[in-house]
Design a protein around this motif. Structure first.
Motif, PDB file in Angstrom:
ATOM      1  N   MET A   1      21.162  -3.995 -10.762  1.00  0.00           N
ATOM      2  CA  MET A   1      20.801  -3.784  -9.357  1.00  0.00           C
ATOM      3  C   MET A   1      19.278  -3.838  -9.184  1.00  0.00           C
ATOM      4  SD  MET A   1      21.335  -0.427  -6.970  1.00  0.00           S
ATOM      5  CE  MET A   1      19.910   0.329  -7.761  1.00  0.00           C
ATOM      6  N   LEU A   2      18.536  -3.221 -10.121  1.00  0.00           N
ATOM      7  CA  LEU A   2      17.078  -3.237 -10.044  1.00  0.00           C
ATOM      8  C   LEU A   2      16.520  -4.652 -10.245  1.00  0.00           C
ATOM      9  CD1 LEU A   2      16.114   0.040 -11.930  1.00  0.00           C
ATOM     10  CD2 LEU A   2      15.785  -0.455  -9.502  1.00  0.00           C
ATOM     11  N   ALA A   3      17.163  -5.441 -11.112  1.00  0.00           N
ATOM     12  CA  ALA A   3      16.731  -6.825 -11.298  1.00  0.00           C
ATOM     13  C   ALA A   3      16.891  -7.620  -9.997  1.00  0.00           C
ATOM     14  CB  ALA A   3      17.523  -7.480 -12.425  1.00  0.00           C
ATOM     15  N   ALA A   4      18.001  -7.405  -9.298  1.00  0.00           N
ATOM     16  CA  ALA A   4      18.237  -8.089  -8.022  1.00  0.00           C
ATOM     17  C   ALA A   4      17.209  -7.653  -6.977  1.00  0.00           C
ATOM     18  CB  ALA A   4      19.652  -7.804  -7.527  1.00  0.00           C
ATOM     19  N   LEU A   5      16.913  -6.356  -6.924  1.00  0.00           N
ATOM     20  CA  LEU A   5      15.898  -5.860  -5.994  1.00  0.00           C
ATOM     21  C   LEU A   5      14.525  -6.454  -6.327  1.00  0.00           C
ATOM     22  CD1 LEU A   5      16.818  -2.061  -5.651  1.00  0.00           C
ATOM     23  CD2 LEU A   5      17.079  -3.853  -3.927  1.00  0.00           C
ATOM     24  N   GLY A   6      14.235  -6.581  -7.625  1.00  0.00           N
ATOM     25  CA  GLY A   6      12.969  -7.168  -8.046  1.00  0.00           C
ATOM     26  C   GLY A   6      12.821  -8.613  -7.600  1.00  0.00           C
ATOM     27  N   LEU A   7      13.922  -9.377  -7.666  1.00  0.00           N
ATOM     28  CA  LEU A   7      13.888 -10.778  -7.246  1.00  0.00           C
ATOM     29  C   LEU A   7      13.644 -10.892  -5.742  1.00  0.00           C
ATOM     30  CD1 LEU A   7      14.228 -13.746  -8.060  1.00  0.00           C
ATOM     31  CD2 LEU A   7      16.694 -13.490  -7.645  1.00  0.00           C
ATOM     32  N   LEU A   8      14.343 -10.085  -4.959  1.00  0.00           N
ATOM     33  CA  LEU A   8      14.128 -10.079  -3.512  1.00  0.00           C
ATOM     34  C   LEU A   8      12.696  -9.673  -3.175  1.00  0.00           C
ATOM     35  CD1 LEU A   8      17.459  -8.400  -2.300  1.00  0.00           C
ATOM     36  CD2 LEU A   8      16.829 -10.827  -2.127  1.00  0.00           C
ATOM     37  N   ASN A   9      12.190  -8.707  -3.919  1.00  0.00           N
ATOM     38  CA  ASN A   9      10.830  -8.241  -3.699  1.00  0.00           C
ATOM     39  C   ASN A   9       9.807  -9.333  -4.004  1.00  0.00           C
ATOM     40  OD1 ASN A   9       8.790  -5.974  -3.340  1.00  0.00           O
ATOM     41  ND2 ASN A   9       8.367  -6.548  -5.449  1.00  0.00           N
ATOM     42  N   PHE A  10      10.081 -10.138  -5.024  1.00  0.00           N
ATOM     43  CA  PHE A  10       9.161 -11.219  -5.388  1.00  0.00           C
ATOM     44  C   PHE A  10       9.057 -12.244  -4.267  1.00  0.00           C
ATOM     45  CE2 PHE A  10       8.643 -15.486  -7.293  1.00  0.00           C
ATOM     46  CZ  PHE A  10       7.334 -15.354  -7.734  1.00  0.00           C
ATOM     47  N   PHE A  11      10.183 -12.622  -3.686  1.00  0.00           N
ATOM     48  CA  PHE A  11      10.151 -13.574  -2.576  1.00  0.00           C
ATOM     49  C   PHE A  11       9.428 -12.974  -1.367  1.00  0.00           C
ATOM     50  CE2 PHE A  11      14.048 -15.411  -4.691  1.00  0.00           C
ATOM     51  CZ  PHE A  11      13.413 -16.577  -5.080  1.00  0.00           C
ATOM     52  N   ASN A  12       9.608 -11.689  -1.156  1.00  0.00           N
ATOM     53  CA  ASN A  12       8.896 -10.997  -0.083  1.00  0.00           C
ATOM     54  C   ASN A  12       7.384 -11.048  -0.329  1.00  0.00           C
ATOM     55  OD1 ASN A  12       8.655  -9.254   2.262  1.00  0.00           O
ATOM     56  ND2 ASN A  12       8.268  -7.571   0.835  1.00  0.00           N
ATOM     57  N   TYR A  13       6.992 -10.866  -1.590  1.00  0.00           N
ATOM     58  CA  TYR A  13       5.571 -10.892  -1.940  1.00  0.00           C
ATOM     59  C   TYR A  13       4.959 -12.275  -1.692  1.00  0.00           C
ATOM     60  CZ  TYR A  13       1.276 -10.859  -4.633  1.00  0.00           C
ATOM     61  OH  TYR A  13      -0.037 -10.981  -5.004  1.00  0.00           O
ATOM     62  N   ILE A  14       5.706 -13.327  -2.011  1.00  0.00           N
ATOM     63  CA  ILE A  14       5.197 -14.688  -1.787  1.00  0.00           C
ATOM     64  C   ILE A  14       4.809 -14.870  -0.322  1.00  0.00           C
ATOM     65  CG2 ILE A  14       5.844 -17.121  -1.725  1.00  0.00           C
ATOM     66  CD1 ILE A  14       7.479 -16.688  -4.219  1.00  0.00           C
ATOM     67  N   TYR A  15       5.657 -14.373   0.572  1.00  0.00           N
ATOM     68  CA  TYR A  15       5.367 -14.505   2.005  1.00  0.00           C
ATOM     69  C   TYR A  15       4.073 -13.787   2.368  1.00  0.00           C
ATOM     70  CZ  TYR A  15       5.586 -13.712   7.016  1.00  0.00           C
ATOM     71  OH  TYR A  15       5.272 -13.651   8.351  1.00  0.00           O
ATOM     72  N   TRP A  16       3.944 -12.529   1.948  1.00  0.00           N
ATOM     73  CA  TRP A  16       2.786 -11.731   2.369  1.00  0.00           C
ATOM     74  C   TRP A  16       1.503 -12.178   1.680  1.00  0.00           C
ATOM     75  CZ3 TRP A  16       3.120  -9.446   6.698  1.00  0.00           C
ATOM     76  CH2 TRP A  16       4.334  -8.890   7.119  1.00  0.00           C
ATOM     77  N   SER A  17       1.597 -12.682   0.450  1.00  0.00           N
ATOM     78  CA  SER A  17       0.387 -13.158  -0.219  1.00  0.00           C
ATOM     79  C   SER A  17      -0.160 -14.410   0.456  1.00  0.00           C
ATOM     80  CB  SER A  17       0.666 -13.439  -1.706  1.00  0.00           C
ATOM     81  OG  SER A  17       1.571 -14.508  -1.855  1.00  0.00           O
ATOM     82  N   LYS A  18       0.728 -15.241   1.023  1.00  0.00           N
ATOM     83  CA  LYS A  18       0.278 -16.404   1.770  1.00  0.00           C
ATOM     84  C   LYS A  18      -0.303 -16.000   3.123  1.00  0.00           C
ATOM     85  CE  LYS A  18       3.392 -19.785  -0.356  1.00  0.00           C
ATOM     86  NZ  LYS A  18       2.301 -20.595  -0.924  1.00  0.00           N
ATOM     87  N   TRP A  19       0.183 -14.912   3.665  1.00  0.00           N
ATOM     88  CA  TRP A  19      -0.303 -14.424   4.966  1.00  0.00           C
ATOM     89  C   TRP A  19      -1.692 -13.802   4.852  1.00  0.00           C
ATOM     90  CZ3 TRP A  19      -1.220  -9.232   6.400  1.00  0.00           C
ATOM     91  CH2 TRP A  19      -1.412  -9.002   7.761  1.00  0.00           C
ATOM     92  N   PHE A  20      -1.981 -13.210   3.698  1.00  0.00           N
ATOM     93  CA  PHE A  20      -3.245 -12.490   3.534  1.00  0.00           C
ATOM     94  C   PHE A  20      -4.406 -13.451   3.282  1.00  0.00           C
ATOM     95  CE2 PHE A  20      -6.554 -10.439   1.084  1.00  0.00           C
ATOM     96  CZ  PHE A  20      -6.750  -9.253   1.774  1.00  0.00           C
ATOM     97  N   SER A  21      -5.581 -13.119   3.817  1.00  0.00           N
ATOM     98  CA  SER A  21      -6.811 -13.856   3.491  1.00  0.00           C
ATOM     99  C   SER A  21      -7.980 -12.886   3.540  1.00  0.00           C
ATOM    100  CB  SER A  21      -7.045 -15.014   4.457  1.00  0.00           C
ATOM    101  OG  SER A  21      -7.184 -14.528   5.778  1.00  0.00           O
ATOM    102  N   PHE A  22      -8.986 -13.124   2.684  1.00  0.00           N
ATOM    103  CA  PHE A  22     -10.164 -12.263   2.653  1.00  0.00           C
ATOM    104  C   PHE A  22     -11.004 -12.468   3.908  1.00  0.00           C
ATOM    105  CE2 PHE A  22      -9.149 -11.914  -1.803  1.00  0.00           C
ATOM    106  CZ  PHE A  22      -9.589 -10.650  -2.123  1.00  0.00           C
ATOM    107  N   ASN A  23     -11.688 -11.404   4.319  1.00  0.00           N
ATOM    108  CA  ASN A  23     -12.613 -11.492   5.440  1.00  0.00           C
ATOM    109  C   ASN A  23     -14.018 -11.735   4.909  1.00  0.00           C
ATOM    110  OD1 ASN A  23     -14.580 -10.686   7.489  1.00  0.00           O
ATOM    111  ND2 ASN A  23     -12.821  -9.911   8.632  1.00  0.00           N
ATOM    112  N   PRO A  24     -14.718 -12.756   5.401  1.00  0.00           N
ATOM    113  CA  PRO A  24     -16.082 -12.994   4.930  1.00  0.00           C
ATOM    114  C   PRO A  24     -17.010 -11.842   5.300  1.00  0.00           C
ATOM    115  CG  PRO A  24     -15.226 -14.911   6.077  1.00  0.00           C
ATOM    116  CD  PRO A  24     -14.273 -13.784   6.339  1.00  0.00           C
TER     117      PRO A  24
END
Length: 592
Positions: free
Chosen positions: A534-557
């Motif tokens: 169950m934790l492995a499945a949650l980890g996989l879903l979490n990874f896909f969630n992270y991909i979305y938010w990491s693409k959304w984030f950008s540093f502020n100059p």
């Protein structure tokens, strides 16, 4: 982050030739190694003490441990706040270091005196065990939560104070600064390794009282080392309450919520980088306007009737953008919670797995189950130096990033690898349980090695990447608090582990005559393997969630006085190092 004025131990401006650098940071690294040695020897083997000495049942014992460790990381926010706002990193570490030391001493005293513990018993021989209650339970919880308070407040300041020793305007020091995060994790790994081998072995063979006493001794040595470096430190002055500027932005934005946005963002207060900055923002330091969380921009709208507005009614772009940065990092923080829930299993149920296996190395030497957690650190004391010495320079040539790969890429790689730790744990637990139930065999404890090795590699990537990511955010005077947010993620992960255990037991026990997956006090009857899947499945879903938010984030100059943007990347052709903590690029800070 712009260069901040730092002072020596007397309060005078620090001298770059005398203060700071790796020499000063080495004293902090020494404290980090000693502190993690102390807390790891207690936390990673606490479940054994709670079950064998306090006589709590397995599921309750696991929750005691996860709640304790969760509290350690939750209190990191308090340590970060006190440091940045009032005490400074050095005094926060010193004061709460002695609080932590008092907790270890009290634990050692309780473990040594029979009158402070329940009567001894042997549950394996059918003896009835009395659970610790009343005054004995009070002493136990007082001791572990003194440790939690002290450790929680010390942890974020060790990393932040060490990072503060590197002058951001010195390119050569910046190269060393990048190495510092890996050195900090190396110190962490060495502390964990000594705790999980030597000290845990002593706990097993000489008694928990001696083991807790060694934790106290290690902490005392670390504090003496911290004091010894007093003359070499660069100290940042506390800024006053770090929450006041944040509150001003929200109050101003809410009070002007009905106003219309100006047609040109340049009309917002503080949009011109050469204008005098707000008194709450260091002179010459500015952030540029971004489109995220636009509702906060209303705090920068000037009222046209010429009325003089106070700081709770009118904020600068820089103040507003700092709040936007805090809101922007929340999704990245949230994506590491499942990762730390997986970590919680390796410190609780995996230890109990080891206890149910054949732990003989030779006929005369038995491996303590808690020492299994030393396996990844045996690997990491070799991998971390290799990573910093070979991988970072090689990757730097291709990516142009001073750390080899960006912190966000490093975090994502670690989150993905962590999934396979739980897959390995589930497969191994099924093998262990089937061998015992069907063949009445007890397999070797070393079958458990893969799940620890995989997670160790994952933690090296995620933990260091997360600390570096938060520390490099362009937020003035908040480095300790931002580092504390990293540990806050650990807290959520361990608390979530406790909730998952209770929730899974409740759901899987309904309508079942065999009880829930984890409801028995015996792993041979429980279904820990299903819990791991169950934790492995949650980890996989979490990874896909992270991909979305990491693409959304950008540093502020961030702009410094002359209007030049700081860039945390390197020019790959010139190999020229620039200042850290922000970037003018909208360049790939994401997973490759």
């Amino acid at each position: 982050m712009a260069s901040e004025i730092t002072v020596d131990w007397r309060g005078r401006p620090s001298d770059p030739n005398k203060h700071g650098g790796f020499r000063a940071a080495s004293f902090v690294l020494g404290l980090q190694a000693c502190e993690i040695m102390s807390i790891a020897a207690v936390g990673n083997n606490l479940i054994t003490y709670v079950i064998n000495e306090m006589h709590l049942p397995l599921s309750k014992s696991a929750n005691v441990v996860t709640n304790f460790i969760g509290t350690v990381f939750l209190l990191a926010l308090l340590g970060g706040f006190l440091s940045d706002s009032y005490l400074g990193s050095f005094w926060t570490m010193l004061i709460f270091g002695f609080v932590e030391l008092s907790g270890y001493i009290l634990l050692s005293v309780q473990a040594h005196l029979p009158q402070l513990k329940p009567p001894k018993c042997n549950i394996m021989e059918g003896e009835e065990c009395i659970e610790a209650k009343g005054f004995k339970a009070f002493i136990f919880y007082l001791a572990i939560y003194l440790v939690a308070l002290g450790s929680g407040c010390v942890k974020p300041n060790m990393v932040a104070f060490g990072g503060d020793q590197f002058h951001p305007d010195n390119p050569k020091q910046y190269k060393r600064f990048s190495t510092y995060f890996n050195a900090a994790y190396f110190a962490f790994s060495m502390g964990e390794l000594i705790a999980l081998t030597l000290i845990v072995w002593i706990q097993t063979h000489s008694g928990m009282d001696v083991g807790f006493g060694l934790s106290a001794a290690a902490m005392a040595v670390g504090l003496l080392g911290l004091i010894s470096g007093t003359f070499f430190y660069r100290n940042k002055r506390p800024q006053g309450s770090i929450f006041t500027p944040i509150a001003k932005v929200f109050v101003a934005a809410i009070s002007k919520r009905k106003l219309a946005f100006p047609s040109n963002p340049q009309m917002l207060h503080g949009s011109q980088i050469n204008m005098p900055s707000d008194p709450n923002i260091e002179s010459g330091y500015h952030l540029v306007h971004t489109e995220k969380f636009r509702f906060l921009d209303k705090a920068c709208i000037k009222i046209q009737d010429g009325k003089d507005e106070g700081p709770w009614r009118l904020c600068t772009i820089t103040q507003v953008e700092q709040v936007k940065i805090l809101l922007s990092v929340i999704p990245i923080f949230a994506c590491t919670i499942i990762f730390n829930t997986i970590l919680a299993q390796l410190q609780t149920f995996s230890v109990q797995q080891g206890a149910a296996m054949d732990n003989r190395l030779t006929n005369s030497f038995h491996v303590p189950p808690a020492s299994l957690q030393s396996i990844p650190y045996m690997m990491l004391i070799f991998v971390v130096p290799l990573y910093d010495t070979f991988f970072v320079p090689l990757a730097r040539k291709f990516t142009g990033h001073v750390s080899g790969i960006s912190p966000l890429s490093r975090i994502g790689s670690g989150l993905f690898i962590a999934i396979f730790s739980m897959v390995a744990a589930a497969i191994m637990e099924k093998k262990r349980r089937d061998a015992y139930v069907h063949d009445n065999k007890t397999i070797s404890i070393f079958w458990i090695t893969p799940q620890f090795l995989i997670f160790g590699l994952s933690e090296m990537l995620t933990a260091v990447g997360l600390i570096e990511f938060f520390y490099k955010q362009p937020l003035k005077g908040m480095q300790s608090f931002l580092t504390a947010i990293t540990y806050f993620s650990y807290s959520f992960g361990f608390y979530l582990s406790s909730l998952l255990v209770s929730f899974v037991n409740k759901i899987t026990s309904s309508g079942s005559s065999n009880g829930g997956w984890l409801s028995n006090n015996n792993l041979n009857k429980d279904r820990l393997d299903l819990f791991y899947w169950m934790l492995a499945a949650l980890g996989l879903l979490n990874f896909f969630n992270y991909i979305y938010w990491s693409k959304w984030f950008s540093f502020n100059p961030a702009f410094i006085s002359d209007g030049e943007a700081q860039d945390e990347n390197i020019n790959p052709k010139q190999d020229k190092l620039n200042s850290f903590n922000s970037s003018k690029h909208i360049e790939d800070e994401n997973i490759p």
